[in-house]
Scaffold this active site. Structure first.
Site, PDB file in Angstrom:
ATOM      1  N   TYR A 192     -42.243  15.372 -52.746  1.00 40.66           N
ATOM      2  CA  TYR A 192     -42.373  16.607 -53.395  1.00 40.66           C
ATOM      3  C   TYR A 192     -40.950  17.121 -53.531  1.00 40.66           C
ATOM      4  O   TYR A 192     -40.520  18.201 -52.667  1.00 40.66           O
ATOM      5  CB  TYR A 192     -43.081  17.483 -52.338  1.00 40.66           C
ATOM      6  CG  TYR A 192     -44.388  17.093 -52.190  1.00 40.66           C
ATOM      7  CD1 TYR A 192     -45.294  16.225 -53.085  1.00 40.66           C
ATOM      8  CD2 TYR A 192     -45.402  17.472 -51.131  1.00 40.66           C
ATOM      9  CE1 TYR A 192     -46.587  15.728 -53.101  1.00 40.66           C
ATOM     10  CE2 TYR A 192     -46.632  17.207 -50.849  1.00 40.66           C
ATOM     11  CZ  TYR A 192     -47.147  16.401 -52.010  1.00 40.66           C
ATOM     12  OH  TYR A 192     -48.646  15.791 -51.716  1.00 40.66           O
ATOM     13  N   ARG A 193     -40.004  16.421 -54.445  1.00 39.52           N
ATOM     14  CA  ARG A 193     -38.917  16.603 -54.534  1.00 39.52           C
ATOM     15  C   ARG A 193     -38.581  18.368 -54.811  1.00 39.52           C
ATOM     16  O   ARG A 193     -39.156  18.920 -55.604  1.00 39.52           O
ATOM     17  CB  ARG A 193     -38.227  16.045 -55.666  1.00 39.52           C
ATOM     18  CG  ARG A 193     -36.715  16.185 -56.139  1.00 39.52           C
ATOM     19  CD  ARG A 193     -36.027  15.284 -55.559  1.00 39.52           C
ATOM     20  NE  ARG A 193     -36.248  13.735 -55.939  1.00 39.52           N
ATOM     21  CZ  ARG A 193     -35.679  12.972 -55.508  1.00 39.52           C
ATOM     22  NH1 ARG A 193     -34.886  12.885 -54.505  1.00 39.52           N
ATOM     23  NH2 ARG A 193     -36.028  11.532 -56.037  1.00 39.52           N
TER      24      ARG A 193
END
Length: 533
Positions: free
Chosen positions: A475-476
């Site tokens: 979930y950059r």
């Protein structure tokens, strides 16, 4: 080793360059294309896999795998070249020629990087798009499979189900996610409490390193094999394929989805879930999706908590289990549906369970603008704390926002924090994915929505993990820290690295220093070598 070209091949190479790049000489890609032609075994094939802005197909190839409209604007940096290899041997020249010409490589598998790092960069770059490399070989007898990195998890699930109705794999819910990035960051879905992460079930891999060598687990060594299973493969090379251990699933699983609004006691039920979801039987996974909806009675806005579950067994076993462990939810037999595991994949993805072929689609039906963040919760949030979240969800920008709460416990508690780079194990009750979506194209609107999710993230600070405030690499989130474009210090990278990897960050740096000391494979959140200062 790179071949010395013959006179004939040199002449043919120039013809290929002309076909690929026309007369453009100022864009910086001419030398790269010439290098590609000279270093490739089959010069004829190069023109079929190389795209520059002069190609009529360039934009469609670039946009095909973009899953976030934030990165489709005219101001988003574009690649000088896109290469779409159809054979592994076509990847080595890309690495060599990018190094020779001072270009970065961005490797794209499914295009789901939340910050667009697999297809955008502020410095001259080439996209290595792996969508043609998606061969999947399932060995049902030995419960293993080889999966090329350009495959999506939907394609993987489909191929497993072709061979067996009682084998599965613990990867994600969204079928268009690419296995190359998903597995290398960890990867999880409804089976994580039973079998852990996708990366926990990888038993071999193939990677092209910075020197163009194709390595498997034995030849790469255990340190690099450790690093690419949860540490993000893009820091270390180009992942070609994974060998995975398939897992047993029953012939029938049971699913249910139950919605509860505030008037239906949602706050108390969510509060209770926090204390028990991580203690459930490991066959039971119940996640919560928090959204704002219109009340069915008076059309007023309210908060809805959706309890979505997969149980690895039949309804007759599930009902008494739920009555003992979570009676507050009020589960009834008519809420439940028994189906095969592959049908449950379609169910969780929001597709009709009869439409199995949809798993072979590589594009999402509804690509939107979005921004995401992640958190880990180690102590239950108070009812007052939950009510503060609800207030934020009543704000204008939260119309299409959601929070997804995924329970831990079970197998996740049993695996050591250092077994692979993904460190978020025992002690975590659940993970939160914060998301906000929007439709407007304007820059001002985009900033308003991003400001809203940052406000939510700030509000959550007292209720989530601390020292560090942990985050999930898949979930950059560039808000938590970035590297410099040219190089970065260990100290600077530690700001975000410790949040993703905790104490494993130091070992990742050591592996990076060993396998890519010049830091060729880099991006805004790549692991730096120790000699980067």
């Amino acid at each position: 080793m790179m071949k010395t070209p013959s006179i004939c091949s040199l002449l043919f190479a120039f013809l290929v360059i002309f076909l690929c790049s026309s007369a453009v000489s100022s864009d910086g890609h001419d030398d790269f294309l010439q290098c590609m032609s000279l270093q490739s075994n089959n010069h004829t094939s190069i023109s079929n896999i190389v795209y520059t802005p002069n190609n009529t197909s360039y934009s469609s190839i670039l946009n095909f795998s973009i899953q976030n409209l934030r990165f489709t604007s005219e101001t988003t940096p574009k690649p000088l070249v896109i290469v779409t290899p159809v054979h592994e041997s076509q990847i080595q020249p890309v690495i060599y020629c990018a190094k020779e010409n001072g270009m970065q490589i961005r490797v794209r598998s499914g295009g789901h990087d939340y910050e667009g790092l697999s297809y955008a960069s502020e410095v001259p770059f080439v996209i290595l798009d792996l969508f043609n490399l998606r061969e999947i070989s399932v060995d049902a007898e030995n419960k293993t499979a080889w999966v090329q990195a350009g495959s999506t998890i939907g394609e993987l699930y489909y191929r497993i189900a072709e061979k067996s109705q009682t084998l599965g794999f613990p990867a994600g819910v969204c079928p268009t996610v690419g296995t190359g990035g998903h597995f290398s960051g960890g990867g999880y879905g409804a089976l994580l409490r039973k079998y852990g992460l996708a990366a926990d079930n990888i038993i071999d891999a193939r990677i092209v390193d910075v020197n163009g060598r194709i390595l498997d687990r034995i030849s790469m060594g255990e340190d690099l094999f450790w690093a690419i299973r949860g540490g993000g493969g893009a820091s270390f090379g180009v992942i070609l394929a994974w060998k995975i251990q398939l897992v047993d699933v029953p012939e029938k699983v049971t699913v249910f989805t139950i919605d509860k609004t505030l008037d239906q006691n949602a706050t108390n039920i969510v509060h209770r879930w926090q204390y028990i979801a991580h203690k459930f039987d490991e066959d039971l996974f119940i996640r919560i999706l928090i959204r704002r909806v219109n009340s069915s009675e008076d059309s007023k806005r309210t908060i809805q908590a959706t309890f979505q579950s997969q149980f690895l067994g039949g309804v007759n076993r599930l009902l008494p289990l739920m009555q003992r462990s979570f009676p507050e939810l009020g589960l009834r037999r008519e809420d439940c549906t028994e189906m095969s595991w592959i049908e449950s994949i379609l169910y969780f993805a929001g597709f009709p369970i009869e439409s199995r072929d949809v798993l072979l689609n590589r594009t999402q039906p509804n690509v939107r603008y979005f921004k995401a963040k992640s958190d880990y919760v180690q102590k239950p949030i108070s009812k007052n704390g939950l009510e503060g979240i609800w207030k934020l969800f009543f704000e204008e920008e939260a119309e299409e926002a959601e929070m997804i709460l995924s329970p831990y416990g079970g197998r996740m508690d049993e695996i050591s924090e250092s077994a692979i780079p993904f460190p978020h194990r025992a002690g975590n009750l659940y993970k939160i994915q914060h998301l906000v979506y929007w439709e407007e194209e304007e820059v001002e609107a985009t900033q308003n929505y991003i400001n809203w999710i940052r406000k939510l993230y700030s509000y959550m600070a007292p209720y989530v993990s601390r020292f560090p405030r942990a985050a999930y690499i898949n979930y950059r989130d560039l808000d938590i820290g970035v590297n410099n474009n040219d190089n970065t210090s260990y100290a600077q990278a530690s700001i975000w690295g410790i949040k993703y990897f905790k104490n494993n960050f130091n070992r990742l740096v050591q592996v990076k220093t060993k396998v890519d000391p010049a830091n060729f494979f880099r991006n805004e959140q790549s692991i730096p070598p120790l000699n980067s200062w």
